[in-house]
Design an enzyme around this catalytic site. Structure first.
Site, PDB file in Angstrom:
ATOM      1  N   SER A 250       3.593  -9.814   0.500  1.00 13.20           N
ATOM      2  CA  SER A 250       2.941  -8.533   0.777  1.00 13.20           C
ATOM      3  C   SER A 250       3.045  -8.217   2.260  1.00 13.20           C
ATOM      4  O   SER A 250       2.516  -8.939   3.112  1.00 13.20           O
ATOM      5  CB  SER A 250       1.468  -8.584   0.365  1.00 13.20           C
ATOM      6  OG  SER A 250       0.831  -7.427   0.848  1.00 13.20           O
TER       7      SER A 250
ATOM      8  N   HIS B 275       6.317  -6.568  -1.635  1.00 13.02           N
ATOM      9  CA  HIS B 275       5.155  -5.798  -2.096  1.00 13.02           C
ATOM     10  C   HIS B 275       4.678  -4.925  -0.936  1.00 13.02           C
ATOM     11  O   HIS B 275       4.476  -5.408   0.182  1.00 13.02           O
ATOM     12  CB  HIS B 275       4.073  -6.784  -2.546  1.00 13.02           C
ATOM     13  CG  HIS B 275       2.865  -6.150  -3.152  1.00 13.02           C
ATOM     14  ND1 HIS B 275       2.824  -5.706  -4.447  1.00 13.02           N
ATOM     15  CD2 HIS B 275       1.634  -5.917  -2.636  1.00 13.02           C
ATOM     16  CE1 HIS B 275       1.618  -5.223  -4.709  1.00 13.02           C
ATOM     17  NE2 HIS B 275       0.874  -5.329  -3.614  1.00 13.02           N
TER      18      HIS B 275
ATOM     19  N   ASP C  75       1.862  -2.201   0.224  1.00  7.05           N
ATOM     20  CA  ASP C  75       0.513  -1.708  -0.091  1.00  7.05           C
ATOM     21  C   ASP C  75       0.215  -0.397   0.610  1.00  7.05           C
ATOM     22  O   ASP C  75       0.120  -0.353   1.834  1.00  7.05           O
ATOM     23  CB  ASP C  75      -0.517  -2.735   0.385  1.00  7.05           C
ATOM     24  CG  ASP C  75      -0.557  -3.953  -0.491  1.00  7.05           C
ATOM     25  OD1 ASP C  75      -0.794  -3.809  -1.703  1.00  7.05           O
ATOM     26  OD2 ASP C  75      -0.353  -5.071   0.037  1.00  7.05           O
TER      27      ASP C  75
ATOM     28  N   MET D 160      -2.490   2.526   1.302  1.00  6.95           N
ATOM     29  CA  MET D 160      -3.941   2.786   1.256  1.00  6.95           C
ATOM     30  C   MET D 160      -4.243   4.107   1.953  1.00  6.95           C
ATOM     31  O   MET D 160      -3.684   4.381   3.020  1.00  6.95           O
ATOM     32  CB  MET D 160      -4.699   1.674   1.982  1.00  6.95           C
ATOM     33  CG  MET D 160      -4.411   0.292   1.434  1.00  6.95           C
ATOM     34  SD  MET D 160      -5.286  -0.939   2.387  1.00  6.95           S
ATOM     35  CE  MET D 160      -4.732  -2.434   1.583  1.00  6.95           C
TER      36      MET D 160
ATOM     37  N   HIS E 242       2.489  -0.508  -4.239  1.00  2.29           N
ATOM     38  CA  HIS E 242       1.154  -0.556  -4.858  1.00  2.29           C
ATOM     39  C   HIS E 242       0.334   0.573  -4.244  1.00  2.29           C
ATOM     40  O   HIS E 242      -0.069   0.485  -3.086  1.00  2.29           O
ATOM     41  CB  HIS E 242       0.552  -1.947  -4.564  1.00  2.29           C
ATOM     42  CG  HIS E 242      -0.869  -2.119  -4.981  1.00  2.29           C
ATOM     43  ND1 HIS E 242      -1.625  -3.197  -4.573  1.00  2.29           N
ATOM     44  CD2 HIS E 242      -1.677  -1.378  -5.791  1.00  2.29           C
ATOM     45  CE1 HIS E 242      -2.839  -3.097  -5.088  1.00  2.29           C
ATOM     46  NE2 HIS E 242      -2.898  -2.000  -5.830  1.00  2.29           N
TER      47      HIS E 242
ATOM     48  N   MET F 223      -2.797   2.434  -3.582  1.00  2.00           N
ATOM     49  CA  MET F 223      -4.265   2.402  -3.610  1.00  2.00           C
ATOM     50  C   MET F 223      -4.738   3.725  -3.023  1.00  2.00           C
ATOM     51  O   MET F 223      -5.277   3.788  -1.918  1.00  2.00           O
ATOM     52  CB  MET F 223      -4.775   1.208  -2.789  1.00  2.00           C
ATOM     53  CG  MET F 223      -4.554  -0.117  -3.501  1.00  2.00           C
ATOM     54  SD  MET F 223      -4.669  -1.517  -2.388  1.00  2.00           S
ATOM     55  CE  MET F 223      -3.004  -1.556  -1.772  1.00  2.00           C
TER      56      MET F 223
ATOM     57  N   MET G 199      -5.709  -7.090 -10.234  1.00  2.00           N
ATOM     58  CA  MET G 199      -6.214  -7.410  -8.890  1.00  2.00           C
ATOM     59  C   MET G 199      -7.128  -8.632  -8.978  1.00  2.00           C
ATOM     60  O   MET G 199      -8.043  -8.674  -9.804  1.00  2.00           O
ATOM     61  CB  MET G 199      -7.008  -6.243  -8.303  1.00  2.00           C
ATOM     62  CG  MET G 199      -6.197  -5.005  -7.941  1.00  2.00           C
ATOM     63  SD  MET G 199      -4.803  -5.316  -6.842  1.00  2.00           S
ATOM     64  CE  MET G 199      -5.627  -5.972  -5.380  1.00  2.00           C
TER      65      MET G 199
ATOM     66  N   GLY H 281      -8.054  -3.334  -0.744  1.00  2.00           N
ATOM     67  CA  GLY H 281      -8.344  -2.703   0.538  1.00  2.00           C
ATOM     68  C   GLY H 281      -8.022  -3.588   1.732  1.00  2.00           C
ATOM     69  O   GLY H 281      -7.756  -3.077   2.809  1.00  2.00           O
TER      70      GLY H 281
ATOM     71  N   GLY I 256      -6.296 -11.189   2.928  1.00  2.85           N
ATOM     72  CA  GLY I 256      -7.054 -12.352   3.387  1.00  2.85           C
ATOM     73  C   GLY I 256      -8.398 -12.570   2.722  1.00  2.85           C
ATOM     74  O   GLY I 256      -9.229 -13.309   3.251  1.00  2.85           O
TER      75      GLY I 256
ATOM     76  N   ASP J 200      -2.552 -10.026  -7.731  1.00  2.00           N
ATOM     77  CA  ASP J 200      -2.535  -9.635  -6.314  1.00  2.00           C
ATOM     78  C   ASP J 200      -3.889  -9.923  -5.679  1.00  2.00           C
ATOM     79  O   ASP J 200      -4.899  -9.329  -6.068  1.00  2.00           O
ATOM     80  CB  ASP J 200      -2.211  -8.136  -6.238  1.00  2.00           C
ATOM     81  CG  ASP J 200      -2.079  -7.603  -4.817  1.00  2.00           C
ATOM     82  OD1 ASP J 200      -2.141  -8.406  -3.864  1.00  2.00           O
ATOM     83  OD2 ASP J 200      -1.908  -6.376  -4.674  1.00  2.00           O
ATOM     84  N   GLY J 201      -3.875 -10.817  -4.684  1.00  2.00           N
ATOM     85  CA  GLY J 201      -5.059 -11.037  -3.870  1.00  2.00           C
ATOM     86  C   GLY J 201      -5.553 -12.470  -3.884  1.00  2.00           C
ATOM     87  O   GLY J 201      -5.869 -13.021  -4.938  1.00  2.00           O
ATOM     88  N   GLY J 202      -5.576 -13.069  -2.697  1.00  2.00           N
ATOM     89  CA  GLY J 202      -6.187 -14.390  -2.546  1.00  2.00           C
ATOM     90  C   GLY J 202      -5.384 -15.538  -3.132  1.00  2.00           C
ATOM     91  O   GLY J 202      -5.940 -16.612  -3.369  1.00  2.00           O
TER      92      GLY J 202
ATOM     93  N   SER K 131      -1.370 -13.066   3.147  1.00  2.00           N
ATOM     94  CA  SER K 131      -1.698 -13.935   4.283  1.00  2.00           C
ATOM     95  C   SER K 131      -1.189 -15.359   4.092  1.00  2.00           C
ATOM     96  O   SER K 131      -0.863 -16.030   5.072  1.00  2.00           O
ATOM     97  CB  SER K 131      -3.202 -13.927   4.554  1.00  2.00           C
ATOM     98  OG  SER K 131      -3.914 -14.008   3.357  1.00  2.00           O
TER      99      SER K 131
HETATM  100  C1  DX5 Z   1      -5.108  -5.910  -1.175  1.00  2.00           C
HETATM  101  C2  DX5 Z   1      -3.624  -5.739  -1.347  1.00  2.00           C
HETATM  102  C3  DX5 Z   1      -2.869  -7.007  -1.389  1.00  2.00           C
HETATM  103  C4  DX5 Z   1      -2.971  -7.836  -0.123  1.00  2.00           C
HETATM  104  C5  DX5 Z   1      -3.027  -9.265  -0.557  1.00  2.00           C
HETATM  105  O1  DX5 Z   1      -5.750  -4.704  -1.364  1.00  2.00           O
HETATM  106  O2  DX5 Z   1      -3.332  -5.044  -2.548  1.00  2.00           O
HETATM  107  O3  DX5 Z   1      -1.508  -6.826  -1.762  1.00  2.00           O
HETATM  108  O4  DX5 Z   1      -1.888  -7.664   0.756  1.00  2.00           O
HETATM  109  O5  DX5 Z   1      -3.268 -10.048   0.537  1.00  2.00           O
HETATM  110  P1  DX5 Z   1      -3.681 -11.583   0.419  1.00  2.00           P
HETATM  111  O6  DX5 Z   1      -2.539 -12.279  -0.313  1.00  2.00           O
HETATM  112  O7  DX5 Z   1      -3.819 -12.000   1.822  1.00  2.00           O
HETATM  113  O8  DX5 Z   1      -4.959 -11.643  -0.378  1.00  2.00           O
HETATM  114 ZN    ZN Z   2      -1.189  -5.036  -3.267  1.00  2.00          ZN
END
Ligand code: DX5
Ligand code: ZN
Length: 224
Positions: A7, A32, A34, A36, A65, A67, A136, A141, A144, A174-176, A197
């Site tokens: 990402s 990926h 993102d 926003m 993606h 958002m 998700m 948003g 990390g 996606d996420g964490g 991250s």
């Molecule tokens: C969050 C994004 C993710 C983000 C994930 O809203 O959609 O794609 O970059 O970041 P990590 O992998 O650090 O959780």
């Molecule tokens: Zn994303």
């Protein structure tokens, strides 16, 4: 085969080209991206002009993606700018069926995204239409954040539903996700793993991708 999708939200934007070269070296097939808007999510990232520049500098598939609140207006612009895949949030699209078909008719693969707390049943009727479903595993948003474990139940249920209905969409998370939990994620049944991250925050992004892919493949081998 599990895909790791770095990402770019976690990349150093002043060195984007260099960072993309690092993960390309690790054999990724997708990036990926993102987007926003500061409305649907409480943050602003990057948009069409950045995607246009990236498109000229990489052959990797780009997974956008969105958002954002107004996906119907902006999705065609991202496809025109070079997106290969565009996903939209169920929570932001009142005419989801129409939006998915529009993205596909513009020439990209279309995905639907669910926030952690949104039930799978809300996308049941569009599963035969979509190319992928993005679950998700954080509230969108920010990069990390910590992985929300109950999303693994959604992954298992969606995979079971896909098999039962004989459908071919991919399942993305996606996420964490990091090298420490990617095994559990893979075992639950995802096809595409987004990692921000844990890839760009690592001393060597290429090594981080390779380690994650290996941990994921080992977990899949255990599942079979
Ligand atoms: C969050 C994004 C993710 C983000 C994930 O809203 O959609 O794609 O970059 O970041 P990590 O992998 O650090 O959780
Ligand atoms: Zn994303």
């Amino acid at each position: 085969m599990i895909e790791i999708l770095p990402s770019l939200l976690a990349a150093d934007f002043a060195r984007l080209g260099e960072q993309i070269a690092q993960v390309t070296e690790a054999g990724v097939n997708f990036l990926h991206f993102d987007v926003m808007d500061g409305h649907f999510v409480p943050n602003i990232s990057f948009g069409v002009p950045v995607l246009q520049s990236l498109r000229k500098s990489t052959k990797l598939a780009i997974d956008v993606h969105l958002m954002i609140e107004d996906a119907d207006t902006y999705a065609p612009m991202f496809v025109a700018a070079g997106a290969d895949c565009v996903s939209v949030h169920q929570e932001a699209c009142p005419h989801l069926d129409r939006t998915i078909r529009m993205i596909q008719s513009e020439g990209a693969r279309a995905g639907v995204v669910l926030n952690p707390a949104t039930p799978l049943v809300t996308v049941e009727h569009v599963l035969p239409l979509v190319d992928y479903v993005l679950l998700m595993s954080v509230n969108p948003g920010f990069g990390g954040q910590s992985f929300i474990p109950y999303v693994l139940e959604k992954v298992r249920a969606l995979r079971e539903q896909r098999g039962r209905l004989g459908l071919g969409f991919s399942i993305e998370i996606d996420g964490g996700v990091s090298v420490d939990n990617v095994g559990r994620v893979a075992e639950a049944g995802v096809d595409w793993v987004v990692a921000g991250s844990s890839v760009f925050g690592a001393p060597n992004p290429a090594h981080a991708v390779t380690a994650m892919r290996q941990a994921a493949m080992e977990a899949v081998a255990r599942r079979v």
